[in-house]
Design an enzyme around this catalytic site. Sequence first.
Site, PDB file in Angstrom:
ATOM      1  N   GLU A 309       0.816  -1.216   0.000  1.00  0.00           N
ATOM      2  CA  GLU A 309       0.000   0.000   0.000  1.00  0.00           C
ATOM      3  C   GLU A 309       0.851   1.268   0.000  1.00  0.00           C
ATOM      4  O   GLU A 309       0.615   2.195   0.771  1.00  0.00           O
ATOM      5  CB  GLU A 309      -0.961  -0.009   1.193  1.00  0.00           C
ATOM      6  CG  GLU A 309      -1.933  -1.171   1.150  1.00  0.00           C
ATOM      7  CD  GLU A 309      -2.995  -1.152   2.234  1.00  0.00           C
ATOM      8  OE1 GLU A 309      -2.732  -0.612   3.319  1.00  0.00           O
ATOM      9  OE2 GLU A 309      -4.102  -1.682   1.981  1.00  0.00           O
ATOM     10  N   ASP A 383      -8.589  -8.723   4.349  1.00  0.00           N
ATOM     11  CA  ASP A 383      -8.286  -7.608   5.247  1.00  0.00           C
ATOM     12  C   ASP A 383      -9.287  -7.490   6.390  1.00  0.00           C
ATOM     13  O   ASP A 383     -10.154  -6.609   6.351  1.00  0.00           O
ATOM     14  CB  ASP A 383      -8.268  -6.301   4.441  1.00  0.00           C
ATOM     15  CG  ASP A 383      -7.656  -5.158   5.228  1.00  0.00           C
ATOM     16  OD1 ASP A 383      -7.073  -5.426   6.290  1.00  0.00           O
ATOM     17  OD2 ASP A 383      -7.761  -4.004   4.770  1.00  0.00           O
ATOM     18  N   GLU A 411     -12.407  -1.710  12.286  1.00  0.00           N
ATOM     19  CA  GLU A 411     -12.412  -1.015  10.997  1.00  0.00           C
ATOM     20  C   GLU A 411     -13.576  -1.470  10.111  1.00  0.00           C
ATOM     21  O   GLU A 411     -14.237  -0.650   9.481  1.00  0.00           O
ATOM     22  CB  GLU A 411     -11.073  -1.261  10.285  1.00  0.00           C
ATOM     23  CG  GLU A 411     -11.029  -0.716   8.869  1.00  0.00           C
ATOM     24  CD  GLU A 411      -9.697  -0.954   8.168  1.00  0.00           C
ATOM     25  OE1 GLU A 411      -8.767  -1.507   8.783  1.00  0.00           O
ATOM     26  OE2 GLU A 411      -9.594  -0.573   6.986  1.00  0.00           O
TER      27      GLU A 411
END
Length: 723
Positions: A309, A383, A411
């Site tokens: 990323e 993820d 998240e």
Amino acid sequence: MKQFKIVILLFTLYTASVKSQHLEDYKLWLKYERIESKTVLQSYADLVSQVYFPTDNEVLENAKNELSTALPNMLGKPVEFSENLAESTLIIDRYDQLPNALQKLIKEDVDNLNDEGYVIKTVAYNNKNISLVSAKTNIGILYGTFRLLNLMQMNEDLAGVSLADSPKIDLRMLNHWDNLDRSVERGYAGFSLWNWQKLPEYIDQRYIDYARANASVGINATVLTNVNANALVLTPMYLEKVEALAKVFRGYGIKVYLTARFSAPIEIGNLKTADPLNEEVQKWWSNKAKEIYARIPDFGGFLVKANSEGQPGPQNYGRNHVDGANMMATALKPFGGNVIWRAFVYSEHDDTDRAKQAYDEFLPYDGKFKDNVVVQVKNGAIDFQPREPFHPLFGALKETPIAMEFQITQEYLGFSTHLVFLPKLFIEVLEADTYQKGPGSTVAKVVDGSLYNNAISAMAGVSNIGNDLNWTGHPFAQANWYGFGRLAWNPYLSADEIAEEWLRTTYSNDKKFIEPIKEMMLTSREAVVNYMNPLGLHHIFDTGHHYGPGPWVDNLSRPDWNPVYYHKADENGIGFDRTDTGSNATEQYAPFLEKKFNDPATTPEMFLLWFHHLPWDYKLKSGNSLWDGIALKYQKGVDQVSTMNATWENAKPFLTAHEYEEVKMLLQIQLKEAKWWRNACLLYFQTFSKRPLPKGVEQPNKSLEEYRSLKFPFAPGIRPQWN
Ligand code: GCV
């Protein structure tokens, strides 16, 4: 006038009590409330009537302090410490300090402990029964003391207690994704605890309470900074501050780690390259390690996110992960430090299924890392979704220590607004069988190092802690911090026992409260899966912040960031074909699982759309069509949250007004948002399925366009903007 005074007085009393109730949240599971049962009170008063607890170092002093705070609160009178061992009723001391006669009584238990374990035992000594807390080391004594207090908070019968416990995992670590500006990536509980501006001189009481809470569940390492790293933390100005934090944490057996930005030699070292094979670069890291250890002799090491990323890494120089990790490992080795190297990699230049990329990249490196490198792998291959099958690297890496990375911060689980008891998720992964060394090769055995006899074992949890008064945003999110710690200590614990321990130490020992609320916690994870990502759907979150649904998103720069990449809904059906007719991700699992996952009929339905693209009228085990099944799951999730609301309502008599109100408000938001997820996803998927909602599923009250138009520019957890 008199009336006015009374009103003022009542108001002052009211605000004082509301305030102190709020402060109760701050105490986490270390409330040490007055014990109500007279029998229990008497038995504990007898047990601690004279306490022998010699201390010759900071760790033991911290343990003794904990006892000195806790016992008077629980028992209503000060503790009597004594220097006379023979007369004492409770003896807390290291094994090597005990008189021979006492040593003999616990020798067998102590022999079986590892260095951090402890024994709590009633023994007959000097013609009376006494209680003994002992361990090989100071930290074992601290853990034993916390355990004793935990048992007392739960009003356990301690007459005749015989308990010996050691952690099964070496590194039990929190990963803070905290930035130097105090924002927290994916943080939903305020700002970072670390007040860099006031450090090193100002030691906030919070640092001490943070360390106490961690030590009470056995967490022994903390990575202070974000894996999306800033090299500045490695400069003297910041290292001085890190040193101050390390000093506080040392007294609680917690080692400090930092994230190391791979390009630091360029950014703060004035070098032209960060190539791991360049001698200057190697020297720079060795000197940096030396500099850090001069300040922090027990520094844990570096956690690194490289070539992931946008983070720099060895591939920027044509090198690989082994070159990068081993270079840092060489620098840390003389000082006993570790490199924790993350395997969360997927490339924008690789159109292979994202779920396959980390395995493909890291498997060839098995056995090639230095012995102080641990490869840290997320629990699933995408993820931290509400549900994912275990990451295929678990069990496949046979000669490389592998750390489990769980995400405690929510998240993809409704932030700190949704009540989700995560130990259920963690345990589902830990119990999964990899079959890599025959049946019974569970992920837990891989992680605790027992399957392949790894030299280091580790479990990391991405922290959900911030500077909110209650630490974690949602009071029940404290249970996820607690539960992570307990599982890192013992990955074979059940969700039921963890929930029960937490409820009893946090709220109440009353069974009438515990049973329904425990049930609520235990179903909460399945509820969130149902109303967000049922039947193996995944990554259908709105862009960037991941708050709320965004299954329609298809315009992001990288295909593998778009929800449409993951659900692949079309007129024919829905789901990601990862079988041998699709991306063949199934081949990354052991043959038994590969076969199972290749066939929709043998794939557990909870992973159905993770592995298969199936027609809308595919028949589920229930007899329902896939479309009806999806819709009914969404509805079920909503119904489960309604039940959670009702359960909480019934718990009112056991709670203070504040405790009751705060969770009630949060559960109401959760219900509203569960409906939002159901409505938005079903309306969107319906544009492909072209089928009506089955009976029992509520009709959405807004249009798809309305859901699609929702924007959250200031959602927490991503870098704050000024305007
Ligand atoms: C710290 C996901 C998150 C990122 C996080 C990344 C990682 O992509 O959305 O915020 O970055 O995982 O684990 O490195």
